[in-house]
Design an enzyme around this catalytic site. Structure first.
Site, PDB file in Angstrom:
ATOM      1  N   HIS A 299      -1.648   3.559  -3.298  1.00  0.00           N
ATOM      2  CA  HIS A 299      -2.267   4.901  -3.297  1.00  0.00           C
ATOM      3  C   HIS A 299      -1.855   5.739  -2.084  1.00  0.00           C
ATOM      4  O   HIS A 299      -1.421   6.882  -2.213  1.00  0.00           O
ATOM      5  CB  HIS A 299      -3.791   4.774  -3.273  1.00  0.00           C
ATOM      6  CG  HIS A 299      -4.373   4.074  -4.447  1.00  0.00           C
ATOM      7  ND1 HIS A 299      -4.497   4.649  -5.680  1.00  0.00           N
ATOM      8  CD2 HIS A 299      -4.879   2.815  -4.583  1.00  0.00           C
ATOM      9  CE1 HIS A 299      -5.061   3.808  -6.528  1.00  0.00           C
ATOM     10  NE2 HIS A 299      -5.295   2.679  -5.885  1.00  0.00           N
TER      11      HIS A 299
ATOM     12  N   ASP B 292      -8.004   4.485   6.931  1.00  0.00           N
ATOM     13  CA  ASP B 292      -9.023   3.425   7.014  1.00  0.00           C
ATOM     14  C   ASP B 292      -8.387   2.068   6.668  1.00  0.00           C
ATOM     15  O   ASP B 292      -8.731   1.444   5.679  1.00  0.00           O
ATOM     16  CB  ASP B 292     -10.199   3.734   6.063  1.00  0.00           C
ATOM     17  CG  ASP B 292      -9.792   3.859   4.597  1.00  0.00           C
ATOM     18  OD1 ASP B 292      -8.615   4.183   4.309  1.00  0.00           O
ATOM     19  OD2 ASP B 292     -10.651   3.626   3.724  1.00  0.00           O
TER      20      ASP B 292
END
Ligand code: RIB
Ligand code: CA
Length: 313
Positions: A240, A10
């Site tokens: 991340h 995303d």
């Protein structure tokens, strides 16, 4: 030997960094990018996925996927973290290519069936596309090589609520299906990713090594790291999504445990991941009803960041 992957994303500032790694690493064969809403709306996610590959000079299939969660109402995208355009609101060049006509779930099912036992799914956004692929063809659980999910938290607490990590929180129903599907899965959650900090000096090296893509990675990093400075007091950002790839290529930099995972789908703790270590008796059976998976407990943050910088510079 190369590792064929489909990267579900995303993008998103840290997603863009991870896509750059998937494009650059000589031992990763990036079969395609599948996109989901999350850090941005679905159309922006797809545009950014196309853009990052084009700036790297590569034509990678991009298949668009989930525009909203399976069940819950969609939360507004976190524009204060990733920018309204997902890449720190910097000016971006126009994209030339477009997404394929297959959906993300169709692409995943088709690729996994074409190369049984070979493909790793790396998912770094809300998990609607993997959930949809499972719905389309449940037999893919026995045909993927492995599934690596950036998300969740074992003991670290959450980042969008005190107990929930963003990718789990955004679509807890999809996360629950994916994490309990009974396929070989590793969760790379905040316990590992928050041990890693990409500093401004690291980003300088990446920018120097990545040409036009480097300018976008560095510009968007500036916006993203402002958020980390203001809200978390960190000079830099947690990469991340790159950690999922670091685990895949350099698992020795992480410590892991095996056990049963569940995801809270509703209520006060929605999006919380609950981990019951394998073989440990707890009161009641309900903690150990789900298939055994692997979770990361920590990471050697400096070494992971070193690997990211080496790959991109
Ligand atoms: O919690 C971190 C995750 O959520 C990453 O995938 C990042 O892109 C964010 O949206
Ligand atoms: Ca992401």
């Amino acid at each position: 030997m190369t590792t064929p992957i489909i990267f579900d994303t995303d993008p998103g500032v840290d997603d863009a960094q991870a896509i750059a790694i998937a494009l650059a690493h000589p031992d990763i064969e990036l079969l395609g990018l599948t996109t989901t809403y999350g850090n941005v709306d679905i159309d922006t996610a797809t545009t950014n996925a196309l853009l990052v590959s084009e700036l790297a000079g590569q034509q990678i299939p991009v298949a668009q996927g989930a525009a909203a969660p399976l069940v819950k109402t969609k939360h507004p995208a976190p524009a204060h973290i990733h920018g309204a355009n997902g890449l720190g609101d910097i000016a971006l060049p126009a994209v030339q290519g477009k997404a394929m006509s297959s959906s993300a779930a169709e692409f995943i099912v088709e690729q996994v069936n074409a190369r049984p036992g070979e493909i790793t799914l790396v998912a770094v956004g809300p998990l609607g596309n993997l959930a949809a692929a499972l719905q389309l063809d449940p037999a893919i659980t026995g045909k993927v090589k492995q599934v690596v999910v950036m998300g969740g938290s074992i003991k670290e607490g959450g980042n969008v609520t005190p107990v929930a990590e963003a990718n789990m929180f955004n679509d807890p129903h999809a996360a629950s299906r994916v994490l309990t599907a009974g396929w070989p899965l590793t969760l790379v959650g905040l316990d590992a990713t928050q041990r890693c900090v990409l500093s401004p000096a690291d980003m300088e090296k990446i920018a120097a090594g990545q040409g036009r893509l480097g300018e976008v990675l560095q510009g968007s990093y500036g916006f993203y790291s402002d958020f980390y400075r203001e809200f978390l007091g960190i000079d830099g950002c947690c990469p991340h999504d790159s950690c999922a790839l670091a685990w895949l290529m350099r698992p020795e930099l992480f410590t892991t445990a095996r056990g049963h995972l569940s995801v809270e789908t509703d209520g006060f703790a929605e999006g919380q991941t609950i981990f019951a270590p394998e073989g440990r008796p707890f009161l009641g059976e309900r903690w150990s009803q789900t298939p055994v998976v692997e979770v990361c407990l920590t990471a050697q943050g400096d070494k992971v960041v070193e690997w990211i910088v080496e790959t991109l510079s």
